[in-house]
Design an enzyme around this catalytic site. Structure first.
Site, mmCIF file in Angstrom:
data_model
loop_
_atom_site.group_PDB
_atom_site.id
_atom_site.type_symbol
_atom_site.label_atom_id
_atom_site.label_comp_id
_atom_site.label_asym_id
_atom_site.label_seq_id
_atom_site.Cartn_x
_atom_site.Cartn_y
_atom_site.Cartn_z
ATOM 1 C CE LYS A 1 -4.227 -1.670 0.484
ATOM 2 N NZ LYS A 1 -5.303 -1.384 -0.451
ATOM 3 C CB THR A 2 -0.009 4.736 -0.856
ATOM 4 O OG1 THR A 2 -0.607 4.316 -2.080
ATOM 5 C CG2 THR A 2 0.674 6.074 -1.058
ATOM 6 C CG ASN B 1 -2.779 3.309 2.532
ATOM 7 O OD1 ASN B 1 -1.566 3.481 2.652
ATOM 8 N ND2 ASN B 1 -3.360 3.145 1.360
ATOM 9 C CG HIS C 1 -6.806 2.371 -7.375
ATOM 10 N ND1 HIS C 1 -6.825 1.176 -6.714
ATOM 11 C CD2 HIS C 1 -5.843 3.125 -6.777
ATOM 12 C CE1 HIS C 1 -5.901 1.207 -5.751
ATOM 13 N NE2 HIS C 1 -5.292 2.364 -5.787
ATOM 14 C CE1 TYR D 1 -0.236 14.180 -3.176
ATOM 15 C CE2 TYR D 1 -2.402 13.781 -2.254
ATOM 16 C CZ TYR D 1 -1.497 13.663 -3.292
ATOM 17 O OH TYR D 1 -1.867 13.035 -4.450
ATOM 18 C CG ASP E 1 3.205 3.476 -3.918
ATOM 19 O OD1 ASP E 1 3.198 3.260 -5.155
ATOM 20 O OD2 ASP E 1 2.281 4.065 -3.339
ATOM 21 C CG HIS F 1 -2.189 -1.172 -4.627
ATOM 22 N ND1 HIS F 1 -1.858 -0.673 -3.394
ATOM 23 C CD2 HIS F 1 -2.829 -0.164 -5.276
ATOM 24 C CE1 HIS F 1 -2.260 0.577 -3.302
ATOM 25 N NE2 HIS F 1 -2.873 0.926 -4.438
HETATM 26 P P1 AMP Z 1 -3.660 3.874 -2.031
HETATM 27 O O1 AMP Z 1 -3.642 3.676 -3.482
HETATM 28 O O2 AMP Z 1 -5.021 3.695 -1.464
HETATM 29 O O3 AMP Z 1 -2.670 3.057 -1.268
HETATM 30 O O4 AMP Z 1 -3.308 5.401 -1.747
HETATM 31 C C1 AMP Z 1 -2.979 6.309 -2.773
HETATM 32 C C2 AMP Z 1 -3.410 7.673 -2.396
HETATM 33 O O5 AMP Z 1 -2.641 8.217 -1.335
HETATM 34 C C3 AMP Z 1 -3.187 8.661 -3.526
HETATM 35 O O6 AMP Z 1 -4.262 8.645 -4.398
HETATM 36 C C4 AMP Z 1 -3.069 9.978 -2.829
HETATM 37 O O7 AMP Z 1 -4.303 10.660 -2.880
HETATM 38 C C5 AMP Z 1 -2.788 9.613 -1.384
HETATM 39 N N1 AMP Z 1 -1.559 10.265 -0.924
HETATM 40 C C6 AMP Z 1 -0.322 10.131 -1.412
HETATM 41 N N2 AMP Z 1 0.567 10.870 -0.734
HETATM 42 C C7 AMP Z 1 -0.135 11.494 0.222
HETATM 43 C C8 AMP Z 1 0.207 12.405 1.265
HETATM 44 N N3 AMP Z 1 1.467 12.821 1.435
HETATM 45 N N4 AMP Z 1 -0.800 12.823 2.072
HETATM 46 C C9 AMP Z 1 -2.053 12.393 1.909
HETATM 47 N N5 AMP Z 1 -2.438 11.555 0.946
HETATM 48 C C10 AMP Z 1 -1.497 11.111 0.107
HETATM 49 ZN ZN ZN Z 2 0.248 3.859 -3.852
HETATM 50 ZN ZN ZN Z 3 -3.515 2.837 -4.952
#
Ligand code: AMP
Ligand code: ZN
Ligand code: ZN
Length: 429
Positions: free
Chosen positions: A84-85, A106, A210, A170, A251, A356
């Protein structure tokens, strides 16, 4: 009266839209590079979220392919679990597995604090007390080397009391050409105020993956968009004449999931006994009383179909997500892991096609990219897949930032791809 209400509504809407898009650059005044640090090279670390290991070849991302052909390419970079991100961006800059740096997903539950962390909550994202380890920018600033961030997970929080000297909150609202110009402006600052480590982040490929799936035309377009802006960024940076090194990472990857037959938790969870952390690929249960764990585990085990149930003590070792790793007590007592391509669905709506979060060793689609080019890197190097915990030592070696705290990664990647490490080895022979 109706007009007045509409007017107030519009005003509130405009105010909230403005308040959400916080586009101001934050600057910590008074910091300067030490004389020693002024002579060091520069690193721009770019992440394109959700850029799968095969996307550049699959979609013909010519800039990335040709720049990395002259520098370093790898078969793939293996993310940490969960793919995850937030866990992975923070692993890249700390060299620690998620269970060791604390961003175990997350969204997660902290047992001691009795509180949830979520990437959607600004107050949590900006609160340094959630973040373990020593991020690259903190290490650099501690050694009087300035840093800048045009987004990176953690950079908006004061971790160990320290922010990058230049950073932004962000927002995906600032146009990319403006962000590139800011990077160039940073590099054109006088050398005592010029950042040596700059992070840069692109969200577009993850969005498209996604929404439309990894094989969609929209995802190809997003990959080519990143390729185009990477070219623009490198060309703009070249005008500074500085020895800038680029590290292009991501990531995690992306995979097509079964959107028709989704999973639910097949046992009723009593909220007075368990705190449930919902997710698409992983679901976690924190027991209020440890005595309830075994019975719940056995019930889930009997009904497991499309997912695997683990006690925290039996999560497979290679995921580094078990009881022994859980240094901040944030992993559930019971972990349910969807079997690829299944996903959990708590909303009742049809899920998006791309997801993912799976075991990155078992599901190759979770693997991502690592490209590097610039004066510090060896040329035309192709290396085998490696885990993203090793990027930390690469950057610290490149920038000459010693450290003594524990990390999970090693200096092997740095030894394989940095020119200076090759020279050191030759001298020893
Ligand atoms: P995910 O794909 O659900 O793991 O998360 C991806 C999302 O994280 C992206 O679409 C962004 O909107 C969000 N994201 C990335 N970096 C940041 C950050 N520094 N602060 C808040 N949200 C973020
Ligand atoms: Zn991501
Ligand atoms: Zn994602």
């Amino acid at each position: 009266m109706q007009h007045f209400v509409t007017f107030i509504f519009c005003l509130l809407w405009a105010f909230s839209a403005f308040a959400q898009a916080d586009t101001t650059q934050r600057v910590i005044y008074g910091r300067k590079n030490s004389h020693v640090q002024e002579e060091k090279p520069y690193v721009i670390m770019i992440s394109a979220d959700g850029f799968r290991h095969d996307y550049a070849e699959k979609y013909g991302a010519h800039t990335l392919l040709s720049l990395s052909e002259q520098g370093v390419q790898t078969e793939s970079m293996i993310p940490s679990f969960p793919s995850k991100t937030f866990p992975n961006h923070y692993t890249l800059v700390t060299g620690l597995y998620p269970a060791h740096h604390g961003l175990v997903s997350n969204n997660f539950y902290d047992r001691q604090r009795q509180e949830f962390y979520s990437i959607a909550q600004r107050d949590k994202v900006q609160d340094g007390s959630w973040y373990g380890g020593v991020p690259l920018w903190v290490l650099a600033e501690q050694q009087q080397m300035l840093t800048a961030s045009y987004y990176w997970v953690g950079s908006e929080a004061a971790i160990k009391g320290i922010h990058p000297t230049y950073y932004y909150r962000y927002s995906d609202k600032i146009p990319v050409d403006r962000r590139i110009q800011t990077v160039v402006d940073w590099l054109n600052l006088p050398k005592d105020r010029r950042p040596h480590f700059i992070s840069f982040y692109f969200p577009e490929v993850d969005y498209a993956g996604h929404r439309f799936g990894p094989n969609a035309k929209e995802t190809k377009d997003a990959v080519l968009y990143i390729d185009h802006w990477t070219k623009k960024l490198t060309e703009a940076v070249a005008t500074t004449g500085l020895p800038v090194n680029f590290i292009f990472v991501s990531d995690h990857g992306m995979t097509e999931v079964d959107t028709q037959n989704t999973l639910t938790v097949p046992v009723e969870i009593n909220p007075s006994k368990f705190t449930l952390v919902e997710g698409d690929v992983m679901v976690e249960l924190h027991a209020k009383d440890k005595k309830d764990i075994r019975k719940m585990y056995e019930e889930l085990k009997k009904k497991e179909e499309g997912f695997v149930t683990y006690l925290k003590s039996e999560v497979p070792y290679h995921l580094h997500y078990g009881a022994k790793n859980d240094s901040l007590n944030r992993i559930g007592d019971i972990v349910l892991l969807a079997k690829h391509p299944k996903i959990f669905n708590f909303s009742g709506n049809t899920p998006l096609p791309g997801h993912h979060g799976y075991d990155p060793v078992a599901v190759k689609d979770m693997n991502t990219v690592f490209y590097a080019w610039g004066p510090a890197f060896r040329q035309a190097q192709k290396i085998a897949s490696f885990e993203n915990i090793h990027v930390y030592s690469l950057v610290t070696k490149l920038l000459g930032l010693p450290f003594s705290h524990h990390i999970d990664g090693t200096s092997r990647l740095a030894e394989l791809i940095l020119k200076q490490e090759e020279n050191k080895l030759q001298k020893q022979e």
